[in-house]
Design an enzyme around this catalytic site. Structure first.
Site, PDB file in Angstrom:
ATOM      1  N   GLU A   1       0.845  -1.201   0.000  1.00 43.86           N
ATOM      2  CA  GLU A   1       0.000   0.000   0.000  1.00 43.86           C
ATOM      3  C   GLU A   1       0.875   1.244   0.000  1.00 43.86           C
ATOM      4  O   GLU A   1       2.040   1.173   0.386  1.00 43.86           O
ATOM      5  CB  GLU A   1      -0.919  -0.022   1.231  1.00 43.86           C
ATOM      6  CG  GLU A   1      -0.191  -0.360   2.521  1.00 43.86           C
ATOM      7  CD  GLU A   1      -1.112  -0.932   3.616  1.00 43.86           C
ATOM      8  OE1 GLU A   1      -1.498  -0.167   4.483  1.00 43.86           O
ATOM      9  OE2 GLU A   1      -1.432  -2.135   3.592  1.00 43.86           O
TER      10      GLU A   1
ATOM     11  N   LYS B   1       2.524   4.654   1.240  1.00 42.87           N
ATOM     12  CA  LYS B   1       2.804   5.157   2.583  1.00 42.87           C
ATOM     13  C   LYS B   1       2.390   6.621   2.637  1.00 42.87           C
ATOM     14  O   LYS B   1       3.077   7.494   2.109  1.00 42.87           O
ATOM     15  CB  LYS B   1       4.273   4.998   2.934  1.00 42.87           C
ATOM     16  CG  LYS B   1       4.550   5.436   4.354  1.00 42.87           C
ATOM     17  CD  LYS B   1       5.937   5.080   4.792  1.00 42.87           C
ATOM     18  CE  LYS B   1       6.101   5.353   6.278  1.00 42.87           C
ATOM     19  NZ  LYS B   1       5.743   6.728   6.657  1.00 42.87           N
TER      20      LYS B   1
ATOM     21  N   ASP C   1       1.874  10.322   3.784  1.00 43.96           N
ATOM     22  CA  ASP C   1       2.738  11.215   4.552  1.00 43.96           C
ATOM     23  C   ASP C   1       1.850  12.150   5.362  1.00 43.96           C
ATOM     24  O   ASP C   1       1.671  13.315   5.037  1.00 43.96           O
ATOM     25  CB  ASP C   1       3.633  12.005   3.589  1.00 43.96           C
ATOM     26  CG  ASP C   1       4.774  12.670   4.333  1.00 43.96           C
ATOM     27  OD1 ASP C   1       4.991  12.336   5.505  1.00 43.96           O
ATOM     28  OD2 ASP C   1       5.437  13.537   3.722  1.00 43.96           O
TER      29      ASP C   1
ATOM     30  N   TYR D   1      -5.576   2.058   7.626  1.00 46.39           N
ATOM     31  CA  TYR D   1      -4.638   1.039   7.139  1.00 46.39           C
ATOM     32  C   TYR D   1      -4.452  -0.131   8.100  1.00 46.39           C
ATOM     33  O   TYR D   1      -3.552  -0.952   7.891  1.00 46.39           O
ATOM     34  CB  TYR D   1      -3.298   1.639   6.743  1.00 46.39           C
ATOM     35  CG  TYR D   1      -2.570   2.428   7.816  1.00 46.39           C
ATOM     36  CD1 TYR D   1      -2.169   1.845   8.998  1.00 46.39           C
ATOM     37  CD2 TYR D   1      -2.260   3.768   7.592  1.00 46.39           C
ATOM     38  CE1 TYR D   1      -1.495   2.566   9.952  1.00 46.39           C
ATOM     39  CE2 TYR D   1      -1.574   4.508   8.533  1.00 46.39           C
ATOM     40  CZ  TYR D   1      -1.197   3.903   9.709  1.00 46.39           C
ATOM     41  OH  TYR D   1      -0.524   4.626  10.644  1.00 46.39           O
TER      42      TYR D   1
ATOM     43  N   LYS E   1      11.057   3.373   1.354  1.00 43.41           N
ATOM     44  CA  LYS E   1      10.976   4.818   1.137  1.00 43.41           C
ATOM     45  C   LYS E   1      11.504   5.205  -0.238  1.00 43.41           C
ATOM     46  O   LYS E   1      12.457   4.601  -0.738  1.00 43.41           O
ATOM     47  CB  LYS E   1      11.790   5.558   2.213  1.00 43.41           C
ATOM     48  CG  LYS E   1      11.359   5.278   3.642  1.00 43.41           C
ATOM     49  CD  LYS E   1       9.987   5.804   3.970  1.00 43.41           C
ATOM     50  CE  LYS E   1       9.972   7.170   4.588  1.00 43.41           C
ATOM     51  NZ  LYS E   1      10.580   7.324   5.873  1.00 43.41           N
TER      52      LYS E   1
ATOM     53  N   CYS F   1      35.835  28.179  21.827  1.00 44.35           N
ATOM     54  CA  CYS F   1      34.376  28.148  21.678  1.00 44.35           C
ATOM     55  C   CYS F   1      33.869  29.516  21.224  1.00 44.35           C
ATOM     56  O   CYS F   1      34.184  30.532  21.863  1.00 44.35           O
ATOM     57  CB  CYS F   1      33.727  27.767  23.000  1.00 44.35           C
ATOM     58  SG  CYS F   1      31.934  27.927  22.992  1.00 44.35           S
TER      59      CYS F   1
ATOM     60  N   CYS G   1      31.725  31.002  24.410  1.00 41.51           N
ATOM     61  CA  CYS G   1      32.274  31.357  25.724  1.00 41.51           C
ATOM     62  C   CYS G   1      33.797  31.480  25.719  1.00 41.51           C
ATOM     63  O   CYS G   1      34.391  31.757  26.756  1.00 41.51           O
ATOM     64  CB  CYS G   1      31.838  30.339  26.767  1.00 41.51           C
ATOM     65  SG  CYS G   1      32.693  28.762  26.606  1.00 41.51           S
TER      66      CYS G   1
ATOM     67  N   CYS H   1      33.511  22.073  23.248  1.00 40.56           N
ATOM     68  CA  CYS H   1      33.859  23.198  24.104  1.00 40.56           C
ATOM     69  C   CYS H   1      34.075  22.633  25.503  1.00 40.56           C
ATOM     70  O   CYS H   1      33.282  21.824  25.986  1.00 40.56           O
ATOM     71  CB  CYS H   1      32.702  24.203  24.106  1.00 40.56           C
ATOM     72  SG  CYS H   1      32.715  25.303  25.527  1.00 40.56           S
TER      73      CYS H   1
ATOM     74  N   CYS I   1      29.684  27.701  29.950  1.00 42.14           N
ATOM     75  CA  CYS I   1      29.359  28.153  28.584  1.00 42.14           C
ATOM     76  C   CYS I   1      27.854  28.408  28.476  1.00 42.14           C
ATOM     77  O   CYS I   1      27.053  27.498  28.654  1.00 42.14           O
ATOM     78  CB  CYS I   1      29.782  27.081  27.591  1.00 42.14           C
ATOM     79  SG  CYS I   1      29.302  27.453  25.892  1.00 42.14           S
TER      80      CYS I   1
HETATM   81  C1  9MJ Z   1       1.057   4.745   6.157  1.00 42.80           C
HETATM   82  N1  9MJ Z   1       1.675   5.734   6.773  1.00 42.80           N
HETATM   83  O1  9MJ Z   1       0.500   4.905   5.111  1.00 42.80           O
HETATM   84  C2  9MJ Z   1       1.236   1.927   8.252  1.00 42.80           C
HETATM   85  N2  9MJ Z   1       1.024   3.460   6.795  1.00 42.80           N
HETATM   86  O2  9MJ Z   1       1.245   0.013   9.732  1.00 42.80           O
HETATM   87  C3  9MJ Z   1       0.505   2.306   6.286  1.00 42.80           C
HETATM   88  N3  9MJ Z   1       1.483   3.207   8.011  1.00 42.80           N
HETATM   89  C4  9MJ Z   1       1.568   1.271   9.493  1.00 42.80           C
HETATM   90  N4  9MJ Z   1       0.635   1.354   7.203  1.00 42.80           N
HETATM   91  C5  9MJ Z   1       1.695  -0.301  10.982  1.00 42.80           C
HETATM   92  N5  9MJ Z   1      -0.056   2.177   5.075  1.00 42.80           N
HETATM   93  C6  9MJ Z   1       2.283   0.795  11.521  1.00 42.80           C
HETATM   94  C7  9MJ Z   1       2.206   1.803  10.568  1.00 42.80           C
END
Ligand code: 9MJ
Length: 676
Positions: A112, A114, A116, A224, A313, A407, A410, A425, A431
């Site tokens: 799936e 990830k 953010d 998720y 990542k 430093c 100081c 230092c 300091c």
């Molecule tokens: C994200 N951030 O999309 C998990 N996550 O599963 C997905 N994070 C996750 N799974 C277990 N798709 C811990 C975090």
């Protein structure tokens, strides 16, 4: 049709349209038709308040602003995922999984995107949303229920009827890019500050004390997984679980895929990577999870992360900019860190103007000169770094960097151990830079958690010579604080009360707060658990210290040096007296299980002086357990002001209810000795 029936029908219809619009992105009626239904329901509910229910679609925004978020102990920890940055690391993950499961062939995975965003947990009881919490440190999060209720993609009540009576759904809160652009356009029109990126905007929106503000931010949710609950009756695989979550009304990533073996994982990674820019939201990689839930269970967890899942990542984003200057930062332990001052550049979702250069050797290795054109990299929350110089060498007239011999703050001499890359230092707490960092660390959330003692204030307190060491914080009075810049009377009072509150702490926090080199939070906890009392820790020699799990010669030496130093001993003594810091010393917990061991506590309402986190830590130090809900297994309910349904439940079940004073008395009794 009775009014009650009409109300039920309107609610069902509005829920269905919410689902069509916010989850499926496929509205079936016009906005004006929707508004008409909504207003009719509102009017009926106003006329018949007895029909009002918290899961009615009209009740998403309603709660009054909060003063603070309450702490929530997660029923099962919300762990983060380990990362893989290369195909090799993914291959190693797949190998570990196959070995762990003793499988010859390929493993099926759920893959799936990830997201953010920000991880949250949503608790449902009998299908009704009762609580939503942020991840926090994974063990304790913040109660943001009122805010999460304003997200239309989060069901207030579950669809269908095959859900378990207790269920915690976990997922990510985020903002779509187009919603983010619109939000920023609105901010511009109103001449208000724009948000840096969708993630920050989502985080800001979720952490509003006034849910009405959250309601104006276009936040979305994707599920998720699940945290706790749902024992028995769950589908056998993660992908089937996601389908089930979708059936209960949660948005689940349409990009999720069941794939087979390493080849399947890497193909998926490539595909999503190519489609990344076309997705409506930011992702920073993909997540692979062993699909078979029984296999997940067998693999289990390694300290901080599951063994059955990994985040693959995307490569960190890079950008090109100019190295304007190299400055020096002095850290808490005196380490001098060279910092690159950069021409502002947008990378990894934020504008970067500085980047760490780690140490002198690193600069030499990269052969950086002021004036160079450099490649800067930033991934997620990671500190930006300078990767390399762009262009031919040797280059222009830029000077070679030399670590100063004194430093810059100081003027004490700078020393570098032969076996260390770091220059330090030697000024110690003489300091001001180190003093400031030490105070910041002392007051930080994981240490003594003095709310309101921020960087600006520490700066003033040190620069004006009001505070030199942490113990002096406990001698501050209102007039001294109120004289500081930008300190209204009210904030001065708040600060004093935060300082007062911090006096009740735990041994582990206290040890961590001292800022001993090489002693992080985990080591501090280990030390507290092992020695059980501060005096025993102070008296330990290096050999004794090395008996603590995970404490090696370097850490033992740091601790011993720190504890031997008379100046440090003096500060510690003054913190205890006249400072007034107390904690429950869990000797009994160390050698033999105390009377609290095995006892289950439930905290409810706000206690007069302890934060929820502090109360939990005290209980755990004494060997007890803190649970989120009251049952026949609960031994004590600790009730504070405005305790709610948990108190009622305790009374119903005849569970003993105690207040903060009784809790502290009990814990001292258990630990077998009074607080210091
Ligand atoms: C994200 N951030 O999309 C998990 N996550 O599963 C997905 N994070 C996750 N799974 C277990 N798709 C811990 C975090």
């Amino acid at each position: 049709m009775s009014v009650g029936q009409r109300v039920d029908r309107l609610r069902a219809e509005i829920r269905r349209h919410d689902y069509q619009y916010y989850v499926l992105d496929a509205p079936q009626i016009s906005d004006s038709e929707y508004d008409r239904l909504f207003r009719e329901l509102q009017a009926l509910e106003a006329e018949h308040p007895e029909l009002l229910r918290s899961d009615s679609p009209t009740q998403r925004v309603g709660a009054a602003p909060l003063a603070v978020f309450a702490a929530v102990a997660h029923a099962t920890p919300m762990l983060s995922l380990n990362n893989a940055f290369s195909d090799d690391e993914v291959a190693a993950f797949d190998r570990r999984v196959r070995e762990g499961l003793a499988i010859e062939g390929e493993v099926d995975y759920s893959a799936e995107p990830k997201f953010d965003g920000l991880a949250v947990g949503l608790s449902y009881e009998n299908g009704i949303l009762v609580r939503g919490a942020t991840r926090g440190d994974g063990v304790t999060g913040e109660d943001v229920t009122a805010n999460l209720r304003t997200l239309h993609s989060i069901p207030l009540c579950l669809q269908g009827n095959d859900w378990p009576t207790q269920l915690e759904v976990r997922g990510e809160v985020l903002m779509w890019r187009r919603d983010f652009e619109r939000l920023n356009a609105r901010q511009r029109e109103r001449a208000e500050k724009e948000f840096v990126n969708p993630r920050n905007a989502a985080a800001g929106g979720l952490r509003q004390l006034d849910p009405r503000v959250t309601a104006t931010r276009p936040l979305r949710f994707f599920a998720y997984g699940i945290g706790g609950g749902g024992a028995g009756g769950l589908p056998p695989t993660h992908s089937a679980l996601l389908d089930r979550l979708a059936a209960w009304g949660f948005p689940v990533s349409p990009e999720r895929r069941r794939v087979c073996g390493l080849a399947g994982l890497l193909t998926y990674f490539g595909e999503i990577g190519r489609r990344r820019d076309g997705l409506p939201y930011d992702i920073d990689g993909v997540v692979y999870k062993v699909d078979d839930l029984a296999a997940q269970n067998r693999l289990g967890f390694a300290s901080r992360a599951p063994r059955f899942a990994i985040a693959h990542k995307f490569a960190a984003e890079e950008a090109v900019t100019e190295l304007l200057d190299i400055s020096i930062q002095v850290g808490r332990t005196g380490a001098l860190t060279p910092v690159a001052r950069l021409a502002p550049v947008f990378v990894g979702g934020v504008t970067v103007t500085s980047a760490t250069l780690h140490n002198e050797d690193e600069i030499r290795r990269k052969d950086l000169r002021i004036g160079d054109t450099v490649v800067v990299r930033r991934a997620g929350d990671v500190i930006p770094e300078v990767v390399r110089v762009l262009g031919e060498k040797p280059r222009g007239a830029g000077k070679e960097f030399v670590m100063p011999a004194r430093c810059p703050v100081c003027d004490s001499s700078v020393a570098r151990d032969a076996d260390e890359a770091v220059a330090r230092c030697t000024g110690g707490l003489y300091c001001p830079a180190q003093r400031k960092q030490a105070l910041r660390h002392f007051a930080s959330r994981r240490a003594l958690d003095i709310e309101g003692l921020g960087d600006k204030l520490v700066e003033q307190l040190v620069d004006q010579g009001i505070v030199h060491t942490p113990d002096e914080l406990y001698g501050l009075d209102l007039s001294a604080i109120a004289r500081l810049e930008r300190m209204a009377d009210k904030s001065a009072k708040n600060l004093l009360s935060a300082i007062e509150k911090s006096k009740r702490t735990t041994l582990a926090r206290f040890i961590y707060a001292l800022g001993i080199r090489n002693v992080g939070e985990a080591t501090a906890k280990d030390l507290a658990r092992h020695f059980g009392s501060l005096d025993r820790l102070l008296a330990a020699d290096e050999a004794l210290l090395m008996q603590v799990p995970d404490v090696g010669p370097t850490v033992a030496k740091s601790i011993h040096l720190f504890c031997r130093e008379p100046h440090n001993r003096q500060v510690i003594e003054r913190l205890r007296h006249p400072g007034g810091l107390v904690w429950s010393e869990g000797d009994a917990y160390v050698s033999a299980p105390g009377a609290a061991s095995g006892k289950v506590f439930v905290l409810t309402g706000s206690l007069p002086s302890l934060t929820r986190e502090a109360a939990q830590a005290l209980i755990e130090t004494a060997g007890g357990k803190v649970s989120g809900s009251v049952s026949r297994k609960t031994d004590y309910v600790v009730a504070g002001a405005e305790a709610g349904s948990k108190l009622d439940k305790a009374r119903q079940l005849g569970v003993r209810v105690i207040d903060e004073d009784e809790l502290l008395a009990l814990l001292n009794e258990i630990s077998g000795q009074p607080s210091p």
